[in-house]
Structures are given as structure tokens and as C-alpha cells.
Motif scaffolding. Structure first.
Motif, mmCIF file in Angstrom:
data_model
loop_
_atom_site.group_PDB
_atom_site.id
_atom_site.type_symbol
_atom_site.label_atom_id
_atom_site.label_comp_id
_atom_site.label_asym_id
_atom_site.label_seq_id
_atom_site.Cartn_x
_atom_site.Cartn_y
_atom_site.Cartn_z
ATOM 1 N N PHE A 1 39.075 40.984 31.096
ATOM 2 C CA PHE A 1 39.397 39.884 32.007
ATOM 3 C C PHE A 1 39.641 40.399 33.424
ATOM 4 O O PHE A 1 39.233 39.771 34.401
ATOM 5 C CB PHE A 1 40.602 39.095 31.498
ATOM 6 C CG PHE A 1 40.942 37.971 32.411
ATOM 7 C CD1 PHE A 1 40.071 36.910 32.557
ATOM 8 C CD2 PHE A 1 42.089 38.005 33.179
ATOM 9 C CE1 PHE A 1 40.343 35.884 33.442
ATOM 10 C CE2 PHE A 1 42.372 36.993 34.068
ATOM 11 C CZ PHE A 1 41.504 35.924 34.198
ATOM 12 N N GLU A 2 40.278 41.547 33.513
ATOM 13 C CA GLU A 2 40.524 42.137 34.838
ATOM 14 C C GLU A 2 39.192 42.437 35.553
ATOM 15 O O GLU A 2 39.079 42.273 36.767
ATOM 16 C CB GLU A 2 41.356 43.425 34.694
ATOM 17 C CG GLU A 2 41.751 44.070 36.011
ATOM 18 C CD GLU A 2 42.746 43.258 36.845
ATOM 19 O OE1 GLU A 2 43.348 42.314 36.280
ATOM 20 O OE2 GLU A 2 42.899 43.549 38.044
ATOM 21 N N ILE A 3 38.198 42.859 34.759
ATOM 22 C CA ILE A 3 36.870 43.121 35.330
ATOM 23 C C ILE A 3 36.303 41.826 35.930
ATOM 24 O O ILE A 3 35.834 41.793 37.072
ATOM 25 C CB ILE A 3 35.921 43.701 34.264
ATOM 26 C CG1 ILE A 3 36.412 45.092 33.830
ATOM 27 C CG2 ILE A 3 34.486 43.760 34.777
ATOM 28 C CD1 ILE A 3 35.717 45.644 32.585
ATOM 29 N N GLU A 4 36.377 40.746 35.163
ATOM 30 C CA GLU A 4 35.854 39.461 35.653
ATOM 31 C C GLU A 4 36.585 39.026 36.915
ATOM 32 O O GLU A 4 35.988 38.551 37.878
ATOM 33 C CB GLU A 4 35.980 38.390 34.570
ATOM 34 C CG GLU A 4 35.190 38.748 33.324
ATOM 35 C CD GLU A 4 34.729 37.527 32.543
ATOM 36 O OE1 GLU A 4 34.666 36.430 33.111
ATOM 37 O OE2 GLU A 4 34.427 37.693 31.346
ATOM 38 N N LYS A 5 37.899 39.193 36.889
ATOM 39 C CA LYS A 5 38.719 38.788 38.026
ATOM 40 C C LYS A 5 38.346 39.614 39.261
ATOM 41 O O LYS A 5 38.174 39.074 40.357
ATOM 42 C CB LYS A 5 40.193 38.998 37.679
ATOM 43 C CG LYS A 5 41.146 38.510 38.746
ATOM 44 C CD LYS A 5 42.581 38.705 38.304
ATOM 45 C CE LYS A 5 43.515 38.676 39.517
ATOM 46 N NZ LYS A 5 44.884 39.065 39.155
ATOM 47 N N PHE A 6 38.207 40.927 39.056
ATOM 48 C CA PHE A 6 37.872 41.797 40.181
ATOM 49 C C PHE A 6 36.553 41.340 40.817
ATOM 50 O O PHE A 6 36.444 41.195 42.038
ATOM 51 C CB PHE A 6 37.757 43.259 39.737
ATOM 52 C CG PHE A 6 37.540 44.198 40.895
ATOM 53 C CD1 PHE A 6 38.614 44.802 41.526
ATOM 54 C CD2 PHE A 6 36.256 44.448 41.384
ATOM 55 C CE1 PHE A 6 38.421 45.648 42.622
ATOM 56 C CE2 PHE A 6 36.061 45.285 42.478
ATOM 57 C CZ PHE A 6 37.142 45.886 43.086
#
Lengths: 355, 355
Positions: free
Chosen positions: B166-171
Motif C-alpha cells: 500500500f505504501e508503494i501505491e501511495k508513494f
């Protein structure tokens, strides 16, 4: 053997088919619960899932002996083995609405049988949900209701559509959903007049309409909901359109129950919109399940009866090209007596006060 | 008229085709820059994009008169008008690897012409990137490099794979990308042995391998990169596998340049892996562009030459079933003399110290 495969075998028998090639991964998931690239071969005697080495390990952790499905790595199969799968079959079904023309030709060569169209037999069965499927969709709708409550507090003047769309994705992923069921639509101001607007860099302004069309997946099953928010106040023109759209939505929902004709409900909805000068730009609704858009399709070109345990959307829209759009959409379960509205969010016009 | 349509018309002439039906939305986007459901009809005289009312407003804001493309709402067309589009055409191309068997039959009825297979003519052209396309992919790779730098600081023991994904998507969404180019793979511990693992609730532990395969889109164009991180320390077995995988990746990248045969590079890579007891589970790489996987396919079954301005991935993997996996993947531009590595992230084994 799993109950859905049993059902499919019974269906094949009634259609003089001795086997079927299932290529659509959503149908494969529906039948055997597996998410992997590959094709499922059903005969009256055995079931094979032909996949590749990227998936064999994962697939074998999902299937049990009770499933009675043999998992095979396609690289290990010879031409003769392929040709032998349907050896005692004369007619074998395939998915003519999924399989490409090139794959059709390849299947013919590989399996050496008569390939017969199956007219979305699995998709049609998928339109009638069982208890577990309904529970999953209910849960997906519940998370969507919560997301909307969150957005009412989250939205601020000056935020972009993209920022709001991202907040929707974040909410879903951190509140128990698998994922979004489609890329959220956040369309503000004049962008709301385009039913499939892509969230952009337009910033929310005082007096704006903000149309939000969103949904999530829970255990693979989708929800779908549209609401519009009004920022600080509501222009008279918007209010009129909202009332018409809401009455249209309620009228349609009142008409839904087992045995009713979908075409005539959709026709009534369109006529009502036209009466007030709005041109209907899309269907009244669609089935929802493992796919966000699936059978039954709910519009004036589909002359079909509603059946118990279908899950469908009801989403009339009132659009003024280049100016604004209103759409109100629920996900509902069709029952014998009417509907069970799975979307619980209020449909009263919602003005959010924000700065 | 736009240069890509001109190119396509020239191609059609050399193949004795007087027209083509373009149905694949990615090919439509490539040719005319439009993202909408619909089909593009090319004849030697005129170009039509047949779409529906949900898209006409949006499409007309993208196309200009110079494009020479007529946009038509399909609802306004009669049977006779459909049949008239290819009136002076004998042979009309279609996309046999995209069009379903059912659509093929419908095209036959609707357009009343000989439908001819076109063997991925547009996909093949898409494999050679122009300057602008390379810039977009470069930018997508740059954002991916930055994302990886961010993850090295972000990851903590006890985090789940899902949280990292999810952090990847957010980034990506907050650092200039349109979106992810595919759902990120974050596979930790034994999960890393499955090339297509789905991020789950397994928590990161001391000594873990964390395999991260991710990419984003910039102006529609994709990046793709895989790196593995080691949490606090690196077991000897992992180090050995890492070294083998890295040498494999470097060996393949050294061999890449215009005119080289992809099959033989992939064969060398596979042989090298097998020498050390690893079974190759997937191709060495694939083209990257508007699709995350596109032509050219880079593996032992594709006997093709590399061409200047192809953009491909190089991603050998060393897997021990049920135990662990290492994969190292760059996105690279093929040049006359070698490669231009668009992925800039270091390939040295990376141990992150975290608690």
C-alpha cells in the motif's frame, strides 16, 4: 466434487456437450476458487486445471483432494496428451465471448473436437448469488458506506479530485477491503457531466457538485455506489436535477422484484428523465459480483426478467452536457417481494460545510 | 493527419488491406491518444472512432481537426451506415489476438467484408519507442527508483506485506505517477519463492528476504523493477543465490544490443541458472510501454532479433520452491551499441537495518 462443477456438468449434459474449456479467469475463480492464469478443462469424467510453473505452487495450496481437480503444468504436456483430454467427447463448449479468434483457432487444432458456443452459461449462473456471495457483497457495501461517511468529513475546498480519489483507495485498503472494485470517479463542477470522468487536478470550489462513484472488493466480491455532495450550498438548478434523479432512482427501486421485466423498468426510468429534458447517457444498472459489471445488464436493450438473489445496481443519471451531472446509485439484492438495499448511505441531498 | 495513422495506412497498403478495425483500447490510445471504449475504423480514405455517449464529450476534447478522425456515437448509426464504412474495401484487417470469437462473427455480419488477420501489426510497431515514449518510461523508472529509496527507510519489522504494498501505491500517487503499472508484489520469507505472490498478512521478520516487484505509469507509460531487501542480515544461502542471480542479470544485460537474438540470450541465462540448480520459472523479460507486458517477449520460445529503441525488462530469478526466491529486474533501452539502463537503482545486495 465441488458443487459448482457438479452444476456445470449437469448443464453440459442437457446441452449435449461432453466437456467445456473454461478460459475466463473470473469464471475459473467462481468455479474452483483459484486465481491464476490457466484454463480449466471439464469433462464428464475428470477436471483439469492447466497452468504454468509460476502458479502451480500457489494453486496447490488452495485446492484440496475433495475438489477433484488435477493441476498440470502446461510445459509438461505433449501434443498427444492435449488431444487426449477430450478423446471421448464429440462436442465441447467454449466461451465465445471471452476467447479470442486466435485462441479459438488454436483450441480447434489442439483439442481436435467440435467447439460449441455456450452463450455465457457460467456468467448467467453467476448472476444468481448464493448466501456466502451475498454476505461478501454486503460487507463490501458496508465498507463503502463507511468510506462515504469518512469523505464527508475529509473534503476541503482547494483539494483536487485526484487527492479525494486517492483517499478513497487508501480508506478501502486500510479498512478491510481487498482493493477498489474499479478506479474511483471523483468528478467536480462541470466534470460531473461526464459519466466516466477521470479524476484530475481540478480543485474543489465553493458551490461545487462533487460526484463520487466508488466501490471496493471483499473476498473478491464488488460493491458499487454513487452519491453527489454539494459544497456549502446548492444552486436551485442542481436541486431540481437532484430531486428528479432521486425520484427516478426510488421509482425504479420500487419496481424491482422477482419476475419483473428489466427492460420496462429501464424504459420507465428513461422516459421520466426525458420528460424533464435529460438525455439518458447510460444503462439504468448492471449486475455486481466477482466482476464490477456482470450479468444481468439492466437497460432498455435487455429484455430479461429479474430473478431472486440477483445483485444489481440502480443508477439513473441527470446530465447537462458541459455543465453538471447528478447520479444516484445503490447496490441492491433482488428478492421475491422487492429489494434489500445493500447500500445503506442516505440519499437525501447532502451539503457539506467546509472551508 | 496524425503520423501513426499515416504509418498504419502505409502498412495496410503493403499487405493488400484496404482498411482495418482497431478494437484493442491500448492500440487505439497508441494511434490517436484517446482513452475510451470504442472501435477505430481506418480506411485509405477516412478514419472513424465509433464510441458511445458516455465518451463522446471527453473524446472531442482530446482530438483536434488535424487528427482527421470523425467521432461517431454508435447509437446514431444504422445497419446500412455500418455496412457502408468499408464499401470500397475487399480485405479489412482485424486484431485476431484481441477480438473475441463472438465479436469476430459480429464484425463479419456488420461490415460485410473479408476479415484478415493482422498478426499484431500495431503491437509490433509499439515495441519500437519514439523519443517521447522513451522520455515517459524514463520518468516512470525515475519515480520507481525514488520509491525504492523511500521503502528502504520505511520498512520495519512486524509490518505486513500488504502495508508495504500500500505504501508503494501511495508513494506513486503522491509523487507524480498516474498510477501503479501493476499491483505491486511484496513477497517476504518463503513467499518470495512464488514469482506472482500476492501481498498478504505475513509480517516482516529479522533475517527475511523481502522481494519487491513494482512499477508505475507516467503519461500512460510503464516502468517495472524488482529488487530484494535483506532484513538486518543475510544468510549464506541467500547470498549465494543473490550472487548467481546478479551475475545472470549482468551477463544478460551485457549481451543486449541491436541485432542480437533474444532466444539465445534467454537460453544462456536459463543454462546458467540450471548450472547452479535453479529451475527457471519464467521468461527472462518482456517489452514495456503502454502495457506492462508487451512485445517483444524475451524468452527461449521467441526467436527474434533485438531492435534499437525497444524497451525491455531483464529479470532472471533464482527460486527454491517453498523456501525463498531472488529476482533482479531492470527496465532497459536497447541501443545500437548496448543498453541504456533506465532503472538506476543499485543492484548491490541491500541489507536494511531496522527494528
Amino acid at each position: 466434487m465441488n458443487i459448482k462443477i457438479k452444476w456445470l456438468r449437469d448443464q453440459l449434459k442437457t446441452q449435449n456437450l461432453q466437456g467445456m474449456i473454461v478460459s475466463n479467469p473470473v469464471n475459473v475463480r467462481y468455479l474452483i476458487g483459484v486465481e491464476a492464469e490457466g484454463i480449466l478443462l471439464i469433462t464428464l469424467k475428470e477436471n483439469l486445471f492447466i497452468t504454468d510453473s509460476r502458479y502451480t505452487e500457489a494453486v496447490n495450496t488452495v485446492l484440496t483432494i475433495e475438489d477433484e481437480i488435477l493441476v498440470v503444468d502446461k510445459k509438461t504436456l505433449s501434443k498427444e496428451e492435449y488431444a487426449a483430454f477430450f478423446m471421448y467427447c464429440e462436442n465441447v463448449g467454449f466461451e465465445e465471448n471471452f476467447v479470442t479468434y486466435a485462441d479459438y483457432k488454436e483450441y480447434l487444432q489442439t483439442f481436435r473436437v467440435n467447439l460449441m458456443e455456450t452463450e455465457d452459461i457460467i456468467e448467467k449462473q453467476r448472476s444468481i448469488k448464493d448466501e456466502k456471495e451475498i454476505q461478501y457483497i454486503e460487507k463490501a457495501c458496508e465498507i463503502t458506506d463507511k468510506c462515504f461517511e469518512h469523505l464527508k468529513k475529509f473534503i476541503r475546498i482547494g483539494m483536487t479530485e485526484k487527492e479525494i480519489a486517492f483517499e478513497i483507495e487508501k480508506f478501502y485498503k486500510t479498512n478491510g477491503a481487498d482493493d477498489v472494485s474499479f478506479a474511483p470517479i471523483v468528478a467536480s463542477g462541470h466534470n460531473s457531466s461526464m459519466p466516466h470522468a477521470v479524476p484530475g487536478t481540478r480543485k474543489i470550489k465553493d458551490g461545487d457538485i462533487v460526484l463520487i462513484d466508488m466501490g471496493c472488493k471483499y473476498n473478491g466480491y464488488c460493491s458499487d455506489m454513487t452519491r453527489v455532495l454539494f459544497i456549502n450550498y446548492m444552486e436551485d438548478e442542481f436541486k431540481e436535477a437532484y430531486d428528479i434523479c432521486l425520484r427516478n432512482n426510488e421509482m425504479a427501486e420500487r419496481d424491482i422484484r422477482e419476475g419483473r421485466n428489466m427492460k420496462s423498468i429501464a424504459q420507465n426510468s428513461n422516459n421520466h428523465l426525458k420528460e424533464y429534458g435529460f438525455i439518458p447517457l447510460h444503462s439504468l444498472g448492471h449486475g455486481v459480483g466477482l466482476d464490477i459489471h456482470e450479468e444481468p445488464f439492466f437497460g432498455i436493450v435487455y429484455d430479461q426478467m429479474l430473478k431472486e438473489n440477483m445483485v444489481i445496481t440502480v443508477e439513473p443519471g441527470a446530465y447537462k452536457a458541459g455543465q453538471f451531472g447528478i447520479r444516484i446509485e445503490d447496490t441492491v439484492l433482488v428478492t421475491k417481494m422487492g429489494i434489500n438495499r445493500l447500500t445503506k448511505t442516505s440519499k437525501d441531498p447532502t451539503i457539506v460545510i467546509c472551508d
